[in-house]
Design an enzyme around this catalytic site. Structure first.
Site, short mmCIF file in Angstrom:
data_model
loop_
_atom_site.label_atom_id
_atom_site.label_comp_id
_atom_site.label_asym_id
_atom_site.label_seq_id
_atom_site.Cartn_x
_atom_site.Cartn_y
_atom_site.Cartn_z
N ASP A 1 0.83 -1.20 0.00
CA ASP A 1 0.00 0.00 0.00
C ASP A 1 0.87 1.25 0.00
OD1 ASP A 1 0.92 0.46 2.62
OD2 ASP A 1 -0.78 -0.62 3.47
N LYS B 1 -5.75 0.16 -2.73
CA LYS B 1 -7.05 -0.45 -2.53
C LYS B 1 -8.13 0.62 -2.58
CE LYS B 1 -6.55 -3.96 0.45
NZ LYS B 1 -6.48 -4.57 1.80
N ASP C 1 7.34 -5.91 2.96
CA ASP C 1 6.54 -5.39 4.08
C ASP C 1 7.35 -5.55 5.37
OD1 ASP C 1 4.37 -4.14 5.22
OD2 ASP C 1 2.90 -5.58 4.46
#
Lengths: 337, 337, 337, 337, 337, 337
Positions: D178, D201, D228
């Protein structure tokens, strides 16, 4: 990292005496083979306490010995000033050695609208940046937790018991003057292989003021050792002694850590059924030392040993419950048999 | 100064429940006639505890009820987060209500190289800026002194004794399981007009592990109330009960403040000579409530009364040793006779 | 926000007296029309100070009046215990009122290896969570900066000058005993429309110990007011008085804020050329009040006014340099003309 | 200054393991050639955690290794007790080594009425007097600023990238799941000479719950490395993998610092298009090590190197962005190719 | 408890302006209908800043508005002095309102041997006893956690977006200048129903200094809103604008919270493809207001609303993400269309 | 304890210069034979100060020299950042060397509603964990007590007097510009075997603004040395010089510790009856050095000596009142005769 040299590090610990522990500090230094630091303590005419020391303590580990005893406010304020003076003079650490810490008795709010004075003292020592505290037989062991800095609580028990053993009393029951000291009495009993009992004061129905002192546990035909953490007037010790005598006890001895005794207490002791009272020297007390019924054991070697180990970066743990044989022997030296 | 108006001030205290005291907090709110605050407590999949409340607390006096009980680490971290969340949301004060504070048992360095965990907890509560603590029957009263903020230590004794009186046992001796609890036993005895005794565990000479449990004091032909601050497995209570029975005691009851009892303890209780165990509801404990030998008295009214008085700026002092008759009556309501 | 009510707020400030300021506190309460709080102060036989107050202070603004005077260590420790007791009992604020703060003299390291004792005291007051301090004529105004909490330093100057004016001396020169007090002397001089001079002690060449006291500035044919912040033995005042007489001064008066005078000082005063010494009542001092040459002005109304304004959320600023006429009048009432 | 000797100074750092990092600490000690300190950790039946160490730490530099991982409350309270125990035993410094610090995720008030839990933890570590913290890949680098004590934040990036290079994937685009992780993805991309993209998203218009996962940036025909800071269920990684596959990506790999993966996550990984997941050993995780798609690189050598440099008074700066070749090599040893 | 009266409580909040926010504070007071407090600010010839206020603040809630802007050291020291002066004058609380907090940019150790300057500032505000901070768009939201006191971080986003909507641009893509601001760009995009992209600067192989600015995400044929938290020289905004133009963007707008722009920046803006730059008034900036391409929206109503709610003991939560319609309308009033 | 080795300990102190004391620090290092540490100081375009040092300071004793002079806010914030950066990089101690500390002038509340700015600065230095401060001629010696950390206040007096003696003026009277500096004048006089006088400014009756400057004490036919702690415009010095001339003084010299003089002051000096002004180099001041009437003595050797003694764990006490002959000689080297 190529350029290195040795950090200057003094061979002996720097020990100073406050005004309330001059004699005790000299005994400590004698054990250590160290020289007591040079100090000036003035009580000005207007009442203010003034302290000054006479040598550089820059980056040194300093120990200031000051019992908080019969003038606890003067003793305590003085120790705050010592710590402040030493920290402002860049001592690397200041350890406050309080053989007796009188305000440790004030360890809880047992009624509303009072102060927890032992915590006040602990916070004041921390606010002047003391680094560590060494003391003995705090009124309750929880007082250690009033400090955030390391606070070592030494015990007179092994030294007092060694003195009892030297006197040679058998068939012993250790008696606490009240339920609150029963747990400590159990520790003495375990150390001496004795049983345990305690005094239980209850109110007589008819008159408000009269109390009956019961002894919970069996003392009949036994020798008794009454134990407590301090005594002031010998009143409680004497009452307990009479009660155990009344219940058939044979010889009666007593042992307390801190001897705050003055004239009145010495007189009460003389007239009581106690044949021997064993105390330590955490308070300079010439009167007690001279009393024929009193044996003074010195705990200065125990404190000196603690100071030496701290200075040598060694652990203190073996000094707490079972002090080393050699140290205990040193503590008994010169003690009235 | 000409322009003045009334400070907005809410009529009822703002009470919130942490995850460990939902039932207890509801009983408190029911006594207060107050509404329990809206809360969200999430244990995320990665293990982190998350807390959130659902209404503004700006300039309000907040009470967060959270027993530090059988999962003390989770319970305690959660309460730290509650206080932080409330202070960051500008609550004027946050009072931490811990009916049981499990780590109060860890109140001293009883051996070297350990932590004084109760002091660690006290310091953590202060570092998140809690304003006050209310708790009950700390393992030792000195733990109050671990806090600089006001810490009120309520006592279950008057409520437990009221239950004993309601059961109606005469000719009573209060027995502490060991010397360390003798002082508290004396307080129960005074309240109930009873005498006192205690258990004294000593080592048998031949085998290391075997202990002999002596009872110091007389229990023969008497009814016995064994008292302690908490019980987990009922082991100590059951052993003491057997020992007093062996020495001729008649009926045996027990009373403890904090019931940490789980399955094992309930089983031990069933099989012991104890005919009735009186406990409080400082820990939500459905198992204990259901046990036929257990009477649960609720101390929620006592805590509610404390909260109300704080909110109304009244003193708490009459709640400590002798709780008001009306509050005690409320505490016994619904308790198994 | 719909439900609001009035915060309970007591109409009169809660004033308590420590053991060193009982009389002063009564004068304050008399001015305020308030009742002095109920207190118990015990000095236990072992030396510990114990304090207890007799009413709830929950969420109240409390004022504890305790001069740190001739037994400054006892006075100061007592005030620490008062603050701790009141904060633990949830007072909303505790203001320490020290009419005299003896350790303010110890405000710098004027030699190596000493403590800045005034800072130690300030930090101790803060560590017990005192909220504010009110005092008078600190030895140096910078001592205010030793506190992080608000510390109001009232001045006796307007009251002392009002007394001088009432006596009615003209053609005045204000004399400081040494250069260090010259700045304050300038303030008195400005207030009284006088000129200024100061004493200058220098060493005589031939003998080490003999000092010559010079007077820098002109006093010949003038009336003299010697000023200082406190006097203990009147030695400095008397020496200065002789020196100004020797240089042709006519009448000689003196004014000091804090009268620590005891027998010796009163005798020295009697024998000196000073015709009148004006002091305040910051220290309870029956001997001084009775001395024929001494006029005692009361600053209790000034402190009372400060307490009232704090309680009423009003500023104190007008009390500092030029106290209101009405308050000054009240201060002079009953003062020897 | 004449008398000097050498400060006793132990040759090797004193490393202790908390209960959550036993394996990791052993790897650290193995790299250091040091012996892991003797410890006792008990979880008492009533729930309290008890810790004790078995050797003197007086004036020693101590390192306590304890990941705050899947039971973060237990892990964290334990570490507070460790630090308290060590400081009370007079360790000269205590460094808390937390390979993973779970609560670093809770680093801001992203909604009203919540706690900044990472700051609570930082303050608690400081209140027990921890001297330094070493950790890895804090959720945000700002969490370093939550500490006033030195807090070193090591990075897994060079070790994870070295593993990617060893696998040998060319024509690479690094993809953040993200926008919030885009900055870190850029750092990986720079290290690997790759381009960058991220998942975005957004909400589908018709149904509230359905989300569309867009990929901002070009992945078509490229090999993808998803990065991540931690993964729990592999859900986000798997979704991102599917999205890049749908947009024409060729091989898909992933790399995360902290592997909190349990059974569910391992299953999701198996079924995802990810061919290889590279993680570190900051959490003891036997399940992850055994999974055929997972390569575990050890960062214990990196932590060991930091400990050694601290002990030897050397700077840590070269360990942060570009760990030394030799250390990285050591980290990859034994890692699944 | 019988005697109660109303706590004096002023109807309007006491708002003061520091030297850097005079205009902003007047806008706040105008919204509140309050009078700006009387202040004196002197920069002495020797360089020292002196502050003084002209009315009693005893027991008042005070708000001091001072942006820490283009002279951040002067601005920040001044605010420390304000807080100290107000707390020493017994303000009941002091809220520091910093519309811009320049040092929030310095929120981590991004290289060794540097300071975390935002934490230094937070600690300094706490050491002078500030009670609360209100600010806007901290460089990272974690900076809130640098404070232990409540720190409210307002957002310009709803006001800036309202201005964008008023201008009426459709088919919008929000572009962050780099990956680090991508998360914030996503928030703007969600608020505006737009898609998102970001600038990605990479090094060209041949020459060290030349950078290629890539745009990750699609901007072709779209209208672009570039967003950032502050701008100084408009350099980054202009470069990004050119890059999106080169990739086929149609109209280009920009929005930033804090306008530090001076002459150079205004010139760069004039020459750039940006048709409109929307900024707030957190910094008094006459130059920016006068620039034809710049629309200044005022966030003073938002701060005023926060102050009013704090003063009225209401929650602030609805002000954070979605400011109330009426407040936003007020913010846009007078803004260049 | 068997394994010991030598603590790495650098041979020379680590000295760094802040931006305001580059020249002074070089003189210090030259005296010490030490290398000035590598530093980067940037004032970013947005106004923020950024500091970075270029070598590891892990476990080193660091000295940062930074006068807080003509830009005191910039100078002071910079020093806070230096300390923070060094402590976060694990320096074992950081000593802040402030040859001039401008805010020491702001040492009391001389009127209501102001800040005690020197205390604010002291607290800020402590909150970033500075370990010690070395400074010179604080405006009042009590400012030392604003610090809890050791704060050494060196004196320029012996060096300034040595310069006066070198010039060779006999029959001297030392004149303080006002009563407030009379005490310091007395110290100079004692050192020089001189008498003392002071300026006394009073208001003329007829016009509010006109002041008459009286000289209290005799200067007729004498040579005069006017002394003060700092001068900015030479206004006070010049006025005093004229007044003593008018009263028959012969030669007039002046000596001040801190030369804040800029163009205006230099012009006033030129036109005044002062024949020589002696100052120190605590402020880098090229203009002053070049002025024909000004002699600059360097106190860098005195600071260097203090640094060396701290580094070598020696006491500083002999540096305070009577600096060693050799150091004073070094201070006068190169000074205009």
């Amino acid at each position: 990292m190529q350029e290195v040299c040795t950090v200057p590090y003094s061979l002996e610990p720097q020990v100073f005496a406050g005004s309330s522990s001059r004699e005790f500090a000299e005994r400590v230094c004698s054990y250590l083979g160290a020289t007591l630091g040079d100090t000036t303590i003035i009580r000005f005419e207007e009442g203010n306490t003034f302290v000054k020391f006479g040598q550089s303590v820059r980056d040194k580990e300093v120990f200031i010995i000051q019992t908080v005893g019969v003038s606890p406010n003067d003793d305590f304020m003085e120790v705050l000033f010592w710590v402040d003076a030493m920290k402002r003079a860049s001592a690397s650490s200041v350890t406050v050695v309080m053989p007796h810490f009188s305000y440790s008795k004030a360890d809880k709010k047992d009624e509303p609208h009072v102060s927890i004075r032992a915590r006040v003292c602990a916070d004041c020592l921390e606010v002047v940046n003391a680094d560590r505290v060494i003391t003995m037989d705090l009124h309750s062991p929880q007082v250690q937790g009033f400090f955030r800095i390391p606070a070592d609580n030494l015990h007179a028990l092994p030294v007092l018991c060694a003195c009892v053993k030297k006197i040679g009393v058998t068939d012993l029951v250790v008696v606490a003057p009240d339920a609150g000291f029963a747990k400590m009495a159990r520790k003495f009993a375990t150390h001496l292989g004795a049983s345990v009992a305690f005094g239980d004061k209850t109110r007589n129905d008819h008159t408000e003021k009269a109390h009956v002192l019961e002894i919970v546990g069996d003392v009949s035909g036994k020798n008794v050792l009454i134990v407590d953490d301090f005594t002031l007037t010998c009143g409680t010790l004497a009452d307990t002694a009479k009660a155990v005598k009344a219940r058939g006890a044979r010889r009666v001895l007593a042992a307390v850590s801190h001897a705050l005794l003055r004239a009145k207490g010495l007189r009460v002791l003389s007239e009581s059924p106690i044949e021997r009272l064993i105390v330590t020297d955490t308070l300079d007390n010439a009167g007690a030392s001279a009393h024929p019924k009193i044996s003074v054991v010195s705990v200065a070697p125990l404190f000196a040993e603690a100071i030496m180990r701290i200075h040598n970066r060694q652990g203190l743990s073996e000094l707490f419950e079972d002090a080393p044989e050699s140290v205990v022997t040193e503590c008994l030296r010169g003690c009235k048999p």
